[in-house]
Design a protein around this motif. Structure first.
Motif, PDB file in Angstrom:
ATOM      1  N   ILE A 249       0.369  -0.653 -17.541  1.00 57.82           N
ATOM      2  CA  ILE A 249       1.081  -0.061 -16.400  1.00 57.82           C
ATOM      3  C   ILE A 249       1.930  -1.136 -15.735  1.00 57.82           C
ATOM      4  O   ILE A 249       1.502  -2.288 -15.597  1.00 57.82           O
ATOM      5  N   VAL A 250       3.132  -0.756 -15.322  1.00 53.60           N
ATOM      6  CA  VAL A 250       4.057  -1.649 -14.625  1.00 53.60           C
ATOM      7  C   VAL A 250       4.422  -1.023 -13.285  1.00 53.60           C
ATOM      8  O   VAL A 250       4.765   0.153 -13.218  1.00 53.60           O
ATOM      9  N   ARG A 251       4.359  -1.821 -12.224  1.00 53.30           N
ATOM     10  CA  ARG A 251       4.742  -1.333 -10.899  1.00 53.30           C
ATOM     11  C   ARG A 251       5.496  -2.427 -10.151  1.00 53.30           C
ATOM     12  O   ARG A 251       5.316  -3.614 -10.414  1.00 53.30           O
ATOM     13  N   SER A 252       6.324  -2.025  -9.218  1.00 57.01           N
ATOM     14  CA  SER A 252       7.121  -2.980  -8.454  1.00 57.01           C
ATOM     15  C   SER A 252       6.357  -3.587  -7.284  1.00 57.01           C
ATOM     16  O   SER A 252       6.828  -4.538  -6.672  1.00 57.01           O
ATOM     17  N   SER A 253       5.197  -3.020  -6.971  1.00 54.55           N
ATOM     18  CA  SER A 253       4.424  -3.491  -5.819  1.00 54.55           C
ATOM     19  C   SER A 253       3.001  -3.799  -6.232  1.00 54.55           C
ATOM     20  O   SER A 253       2.470  -3.229  -7.195  1.00 54.55           O
ATOM     21  N   ASN A 254       2.353  -4.677  -5.482  1.00 60.01           N
ATOM     22  CA  ASN A 254       0.941  -4.973  -5.713  1.00 60.01           C
ATOM     23  C   ASN A 254       0.033  -3.955  -5.035  1.00 60.01           C
ATOM     24  O   ASN A 254      -1.177  -3.963  -5.260  1.00 60.01           O
ATOM     25  N   MET A 255       0.618  -3.112  -4.186  1.00 62.67           N
ATOM     26  CA  MET A 255      -0.122  -2.014  -3.565  1.00 62.67           C
ATOM     27  C   MET A 255       0.229  -0.752  -4.347  1.00 62.67           C
ATOM     28  O   MET A 255       1.346  -0.242  -4.261  1.00 62.67           O
ATOM     29  N   VAL A 256      -0.733  -0.251  -5.111  1.00 62.57           N
ATOM     30  CA  VAL A 256      -0.472   0.847  -6.050  1.00 62.57           C
ATOM     31  C   VAL A 256      -1.257   2.087  -5.615  1.00 62.57           C
ATOM     32  O   VAL A 256      -2.480   2.047  -5.481  1.00 62.57           O
ATOM     33  N   ASN A 257      -0.539   3.201  -5.406  1.00 67.14           N
ATOM     34  CA  ASN A 257      -1.211   4.431  -4.968  1.00 67.14           C
ATOM     35  C   ASN A 257      -0.776   5.664  -5.759  1.00 67.14           C
ATOM     36  O   ASN A 257      -1.080   6.791  -5.370  1.00 67.14           O
ATOM     37  N   ASP A 258      -0.064   5.442  -6.874  1.00 72.71           N
ATOM     38  CA  ASP A 258       0.477   6.586  -7.617  1.00 72.71           C
ATOM     39  C   ASP A 258       0.018   6.636  -9.074  1.00 72.71           C
ATOM     40  O   ASP A 258       0.659   7.272  -9.903  1.00 72.71           O
ATOM     41  N   VAL A 259      -1.092   5.961  -9.356  1.00 74.07           N
ATOM     42  CA  VAL A 259      -1.608   5.995 -10.718  1.00 74.07           C
ATOM     43  C   VAL A 259      -2.737   7.012 -10.836  1.00 74.07           C
ATOM     44  O   VAL A 259      -2.740   7.857 -11.731  1.00 74.07           O
ATOM     45  N   ILE A 260      -3.694   6.947  -9.917  1.00 69.84           N
ATOM     46  CA  ILE A 260      -4.803   7.896  -9.878  1.00 69.84           C
ATOM     47  C   ILE A 260      -4.784   8.592  -8.529  1.00 69.84           C
ATOM     48  O   ILE A 260      -4.773   7.935  -7.481  1.00 69.84           O
ATOM     49  N   SER A 261      -4.776   9.896  -8.536  1.00 68.52           N
ATOM     50  CA  SER A 261      -4.716  10.666  -7.290  1.00 68.52           C
ATOM     51  C   SER A 261      -5.881  10.303  -6.376  1.00 68.52           C
ATOM     52  O   SER A 261      -7.037  10.302  -6.791  1.00 68.52           O
ATOM     53  N   GLY A 262      -5.543   9.976  -5.120  1.00 65.69           N
ATOM     54  CA  GLY A 262      -6.575   9.663  -4.135  1.00 65.69           C
ATOM     55  C   GLY A 262      -7.076   8.240  -4.176  1.00 65.69           C
ATOM     56  O   GLY A 262      -7.965   7.880  -3.396  1.00 65.69           O
ATOM     57  N   LEU A 263      -6.526   7.398  -5.053  1.00 65.30           N
ATOM     58  CA  LEU A 263      -6.992   6.007  -5.166  1.00 65.30           C
ATOM     59  C   LEU A 263      -5.836   5.045  -4.919  1.00 65.30           C
ATOM     60  O   LEU A 263      -4.779   5.152  -5.532  1.00 65.30           O
ATOM     61  N   THR A 264      -6.042   4.127  -3.987  1.00 66.95           N
ATOM     62  CA  THR A 264      -5.056   3.081  -3.713  1.00 66.95           C
ATOM     63  C   THR A 264      -5.715   1.732  -3.954  1.00 66.95           C
ATOM     64  O   THR A 264      -6.767   1.449  -3.388  1.00 66.95           O
ATOM     65  N   PHE A 265      -5.114   0.931  -4.809  1.00 67.50           N
ATOM     66  CA  PHE A 265      -5.680  -0.396  -5.020  1.00 67.50           C
ATOM     67  C   PHE A 265      -4.631  -1.478  -4.834  1.00 67.50           C
ATOM     68  O   PHE A 265      -3.440  -1.264  -5.025  1.00 67.50           O
ATOM     69  N   GLU A 266      -5.130  -2.645  -4.432  1.00 71.95           N
ATOM     70  CA  GLU A 266      -4.263  -3.793  -4.150  1.00 71.95           C
ATOM     71  C   GLU A 266      -4.561  -4.892  -5.151  1.00 71.95           C
ATOM     72  O   GLU A 266      -5.687  -5.398  -5.234  1.00 71.95           O
ATOM     73  N   LEU A 267      -3.532  -5.274  -5.896  1.00 70.20           N
ATOM     74  CA  LEU A 267      -3.662  -6.378  -6.851  1.00 70.20           C
ATOM     75  C   LEU A 267      -3.518  -7.694  -6.088  1.00 70.20           C
ATOM     76  O   LEU A 267      -2.567  -7.891  -5.334  1.00 70.20           O
ATOM     77  N   LYS A 268      -4.477  -8.605  -6.279  1.00 70.88           N
ATOM     78  CA  LYS A 268      -4.489  -9.823  -5.472  1.00 70.88           C
ATOM     79  C   LYS A 268      -4.288 -11.101  -6.280  1.00 70.88           C
ATOM     80  O   LYS A 268      -3.735 -12.077  -5.764  1.00 70.88           O
TER      81      LYS A 268
END
Length: 475
Positions: A249-268
């Motif tokens: 998975i590739v995302r522009s932000s380290n705060m990801v909330n659009d991969v799994i419904s209802g789950l927000t995770f922060e890559l640190k």
């Protein structure tokens, strides 16, 4: 016969006693007014308690996806790498996650420039210089005017000011690297490849003179030593890259909330290739619902105790409290008890239909308590949705209480109408007190005038007596 001087001295005292005797009706009216004011204060406190309970009930009456009765908690095997929060049942489960790169802001740095030198103007020439900047799909042109003999530091400041005035997701700064040199730094204010910085200038002009030639910009040459260039060579380096359950998975932000419904995770932080994936486990947080139930009980008991205390009549002394005999609030207490102690209809047969079935019972005075913690914990653990149905279904306890309480606390509701009635009575009493005061003052003035007339008559008699004595003494 009463002494004239004695009567004169006691007129004020007699008038005062007469006034006090006439004020008994006013005292009675003022006592009634005081009682009404006490009632107003009690109703104000009543509304405050009902409002507090209503807010708790309202929160617990929300059904469906909007309900916040059931919380969710996430455990991470390494919170230094990734942390997460969950907001719905869709996120329940366990996930494997590996982080290979974090999202970064793009950064473009000029060459090291001698601050007090005139090299930029000498190279680029005086006059107006144009170049364009593009970021996140937006492109804008920048105009910078240079003067003959202008110092390099002034030129860098002009460029920085012009860039910051564009309103783009871009921040420009002039950094003093040494005591004599400075560099222009452009940073994107948001992360990811979509926020990569692009500059373009026709010919070799102003940008080239600060170490950012078009070839450096086009190839995204990495800055090295005193040379200008980008911090990252590839635009792709700006994105976060991770694997979730083996999926890249590739995302522009380290705060990801659009991969799994209802789950927000922060890559640190980034993991090395030989590190094990992070495990994220999403579970229901039954403690949140339990705390809400405990707060519900606390607010309910506060209201029940207050109404009972203010409507009470002492059976042995006959002393009546301020709301004793008030059927409105006596009935309110009864309805509250009936609602929380009764059964909720229209639930599934296997669902608990009353608070007593989940370990919450009522005492003789109507107050609630968790009498069986094990039963409540079991109900929350096994199926918290069944517990929430008890409160927020169409006929749930919280739903019915909300409607009942709203009728009392809303603008123009039962409590407001009671207050309006009391304020009207107080106003009427004030008018009666004023009218009675006027009547008393009139009677007192007449009484004082009568006493003064008597004093004058006695004074005349005394003078005549003295005259007779003088005549008799001369014979």
């Amino acid at each position: 016969m009463t002494d004239v001087s004695s009567l004169s001295a006691s007129i004020d005292g007699l008038v005062q006693k007469y006034r006090l005797s006439l004020r008994k009706p006013i005292t009675s009216l003022e006592n009634r007014k005081t009682t009404l004011k006490v009632r107003l204060n009690v109703l104000s406190e009543m509304k405050m308690k009902l409002n507090s309970f209503f807010n708790q009930v309202k929160d617990m009456s929300v059904d469906g996806a909007s309900t916040n009765l059931i919380g969710y908690k996430v455990s991470s095997s390494n919170t230094n790498v990734v942390s997460a929060t969950a907001s719905s049942a869709d996120a329940l489960g366990s996930y494997s996650l590996s982080v290979s790169s974090l999202a970064k802001s793009d950064s473009l740095i000029s060459g090291a420039i001698e601050r007090d030198s005139n090299s930029i103007v000498d190279t680029a020439g005086a006059g107006t210089h144009l170049f364009s900047v593009s970021i996140n799909g937006q492109e804008k042109e920048i105009s910078v005017n240079l003067s003959e003999g202008e110092a390099n530091n002034s030129v860098l400041t002009k460029i920085s000011t012009a860039v910051n005035g564009l309103g783009l997701k871009l921040k420009a700064s002039v950094i003093a690297v040494t005591s004599t040199t400075s560099r222009l730094v452009l940073n994107s204010t948001e992360t990811g490849s979509t926020n990569a910085i692009s500059l373009y200038e026709t010919g070799e002009g102003l940008l080239s003179s600060i170490g950012l030639s078009q070839s450096v910009l086009n190839s995204r040459t990495v800055t090295s030593g005193n040379a200008g260039g980008y911090l990252y060579n590839q635009v792709s380096e700006l994105d976060a890259r991770f694997k979730l359950n083996g999926i890249d998975i590739v995302r522009s932000s380290n705060m990801v909330n659009d991969v799994i419904s209802g789950l927000t995770f922060e890559l640190k932080s980034v993991q090395s290739e030989n590190e094990l994936p992070i495990t994220l486990s999403v579970m229901r947080d039954t403690e949140k619902l339990k705390l809400k139930i405990q707060k519900f009980i606390e607010e309910y008991n506060s209201v029940i105790k207050f109404i009972k205390a203010k409507t009470a009549v002492d059976g042995s002394t006959g002393v009546r409290q301020i709301l004793s005999g008030d059927s409105v609030f006596i009935n309110l207490r009864l309805k509250l008890r009936t609602t929380v102690e009764g059964f909720v209809t229209n639930l599934n047969p296997e669902n608990p239909g009353s608070l007593s079935q989940i370990g919450i019972t009522a005492a003789k005075d109507g107050t609630l308590s968790i009498s069986n913690s094990s039963a409540l914990d079991e109900a929350l653990t096994n199926n918290p949705n069944k517990v929430t149905d008890l409160f927020n279904s169409s006929n749930g306890i919280a739903v019915r209480l909300k409607d009942l309480l709203q009728n009392f606390i809303s603008s123009g509701g039962v409590v407001d109408k009671s207050n309006d009635g009391i304020n009207t009575q107080i106003k009427n009493l004030d008018n009666r007190i004023k009218l009675t005061e006027v009547q008393i003052n009139k009677k007192v003035n007449n009484f004082r005038n009568d006493l003064n007339k008597i004093q004058n008559i006695l004074s005349m008699i005394t003078q005549q007596q003295q005259l007779v004595r003088n005549i008799m003494a001369g014979w």
